[in-house]
Motif scaffolding. Structure first.
Motif, mmCIF file in Angstrom:
data_model
loop_
_atom_site.group_PDB
_atom_site.id
_atom_site.type_symbol
_atom_site.label_atom_id
_atom_site.label_comp_id
_atom_site.label_asym_id
_atom_site.label_seq_id
_atom_site.Cartn_x
_atom_site.Cartn_y
_atom_site.Cartn_z
ATOM 1 N N ALA A 9 -17.994 115.452 -6.556
ATOM 2 C CA ALA A 9 -17.379 114.289 -7.162
ATOM 3 C C ALA A 9 -18.259 113.078 -6.885
ATOM 4 O O ALA A 9 -19.083 113.082 -5.964
ATOM 5 C CB ALA A 9 -15.984 114.085 -6.589
ATOM 6 N N PHE A 10 -18.087 112.041 -7.669
ATOM 7 C CA PHE A 10 -18.952 110.873 -7.554
ATOM 8 C C PHE A 10 -18.908 110.258 -6.163
ATOM 9 O O PHE A 10 -19.942 109.967 -5.565
ATOM 10 C CB PHE A 10 -18.561 109.832 -8.602
ATOM 11 C CG PHE A 10 -19.121 108.482 -8.315
ATOM 12 C CD1 PHE A 10 -20.464 108.246 -8.464
ATOM 13 C CD2 PHE A 10 -18.311 107.459 -7.868
ATOM 14 C CE1 PHE A 10 -21.003 106.998 -8.174
ATOM 15 C CE2 PHE A 10 -18.835 106.215 -7.592
ATOM 16 C CZ PHE A 10 -20.181 105.988 -7.743
ATOM 17 N N TYR A 30 -23.608 105.650 -10.028
ATOM 18 C CA TYR A 30 -22.719 106.108 -11.091
ATOM 19 C C TYR A 30 -23.456 106.188 -12.423
ATOM 20 O O TYR A 30 -23.232 107.103 -13.219
ATOM 21 C CB TYR A 30 -21.508 105.185 -11.218
ATOM 22 C CG TYR A 30 -20.483 105.722 -12.180
ATOM 23 C CD1 TYR A 30 -19.781 106.884 -11.878
ATOM 24 C CD2 TYR A 30 -20.214 105.100 -13.378
ATOM 25 C CE1 TYR A 30 -18.844 107.411 -12.742
ATOM 26 C CE2 TYR A 30 -19.277 105.603 -14.249
ATOM 27 C CZ TYR A 30 -18.599 106.748 -13.928
ATOM 28 O OH TYR A 30 -17.670 107.268 -14.795
ATOM 29 N N TYR A 33 -25.382 109.318 -12.284
ATOM 30 C CA TYR A 33 -24.396 110.401 -12.284
ATOM 31 C C TYR A 33 -23.951 110.721 -13.709
ATOM 32 O O TYR A 33 -23.858 111.868 -14.103
ATOM 33 C CB TYR A 33 -23.207 109.939 -11.429
ATOM 34 C CG TYR A 33 -22.104 110.926 -11.205
ATOM 35 C CD1 TYR A 33 -22.221 111.947 -10.280
ATOM 36 C CD2 TYR A 33 -20.901 110.802 -11.887
ATOM 37 C CE1 TYR A 33 -21.188 112.826 -10.044
ATOM 38 C CE2 TYR A 33 -19.862 111.682 -11.656
ATOM 39 C CZ TYR A 33 -20.016 112.683 -10.736
ATOM 40 O OH TYR A 33 -18.991 113.546 -10.514
ATOM 41 N N LYS A 34 -23.709 109.679 -14.501
ATOM 42 C CA LYS A 34 -23.294 109.881 -15.888
ATOM 43 C C LYS A 34 -24.441 110.390 -16.753
ATOM 44 O O LYS A 34 -24.240 111.226 -17.637
ATOM 45 C CB LYS A 34 -22.729 108.592 -16.473
ATOM 46 C CG LYS A 34 -21.320 108.326 -16.018
ATOM 47 C CD LYS A 34 -20.671 107.085 -16.590
ATOM 48 C CE LYS A 34 -21.333 106.464 -17.749
ATOM 49 N NZ LYS A 34 -20.638 105.287 -18.262
ATOM 50 N N ASN A 37 -24.857 113.988 -16.746
ATOM 51 C CA ASN A 37 -23.645 114.675 -17.232
ATOM 52 C C ASN A 37 -22.918 115.404 -16.120
ATOM 53 O O ASN A 37 -22.438 116.520 -16.294
ATOM 54 C CB ASN A 37 -23.979 115.647 -18.366
ATOM 55 C CG ASN A 37 -24.355 114.927 -19.625
ATOM 56 O OD1 ASN A 37 -23.814 113.871 -19.926
ATOM 57 N ND2 ASN A 37 -25.301 115.469 -20.354
ATOM 58 N N ASN A 39 -20.283 114.013 -14.677
ATOM 59 C CA ASN A 39 -18.890 113.596 -14.670
ATOM 60 C C ASN A 39 -18.062 114.629 -15.426
ATOM 61 O O ASN A 39 -18.117 114.745 -16.631
ATOM 62 C CB ASN A 39 -18.719 112.198 -15.244
ATOM 63 C CG ASN A 39 -19.435 112.004 -16.554
ATOM 64 O OD1 ASN A 39 -20.358 112.738 -16.862
ATOM 65 N ND2 ASN A 39 -19.033 111.029 -17.337
ATOM 66 N N LYS A 40 -17.324 115.396 -14.674
ATOM 67 C CA LYS A 40 -16.504 116.473 -15.222
ATOM 68 C C LYS A 40 -15.089 115.963 -15.457
ATOM 69 O O LYS A 40 -14.651 115.009 -14.827
ATOM 70 C CB LYS A 40 -16.433 117.646 -14.236
ATOM 71 C CG LYS A 40 -17.772 118.184 -13.819
ATOM 72 C CD LYS A 40 -18.291 119.134 -14.837
ATOM 73 C CE LYS A 40 -19.595 119.749 -14.322
ATOM 74 N NZ LYS A 40 -20.263 120.509 -15.290
ATOM 75 N N ARG A 42 -11.218 115.876 -14.991
ATOM 76 C CA ARG A 42 -10.337 116.222 -13.888
ATOM 77 C C ARG A 42 -9.304 117.232 -14.344
ATOM 78 O O ARG A 42 -8.810 117.158 -15.463
ATOM 79 C CB ARG A 42 -9.599 114.986 -13.380
ATOM 80 C CG ARG A 42 -10.428 114.070 -12.575
ATOM 81 C CD ARG A 42 -9.563 112.972 -12.040
ATOM 82 N NE ARG A 42 -10.288 112.168 -11.081
ATOM 83 C CZ ARG A 42 -9.771 111.157 -10.449
ATOM 84 N NH1 ARG A 42 -8.528 110.806 -10.680
ATOM 85 N NH2 ARG A 42 -10.477 110.474 -9.593
#
Length: 61
Positions: A9-10, A30, A33-34, A37, A39-40, A42
């Motif tokens: 997770a971030f 962040y 992180y984006k 790709n 960012n999954k 939830r």
């Protein structure tokens, strides 16, 4: 990092990078992180159907 722990997770990833000595702020982390790709979506919590309350039965000795 992303190959070793693909579902970090971030916030966990940000804490990991800070412990490694990187002085990046959360906005920069962040953004990367984006871009990767990572960012999954939830998962939502599964709700159980409501139970009907029943009185307790006493056992006979």
């Amino acid at each position: 990092m992303s190959c070793k722990h693909p579902v970090y997770a971030f916030r966990k990833l940000y804490a990991y990078l800070r412990r490694q000595g990187k002085s990046w702020n959360h906005k920069k982390v962040y953004r990367v992180y984006k871009l990767l790709n990572m960012n999954k979506k939830r998962r939502s919590k599964r709700w159980l159907p409501t139970r009907e309350k029943q009185p307790l039965e006493q056992q006979t000795p």
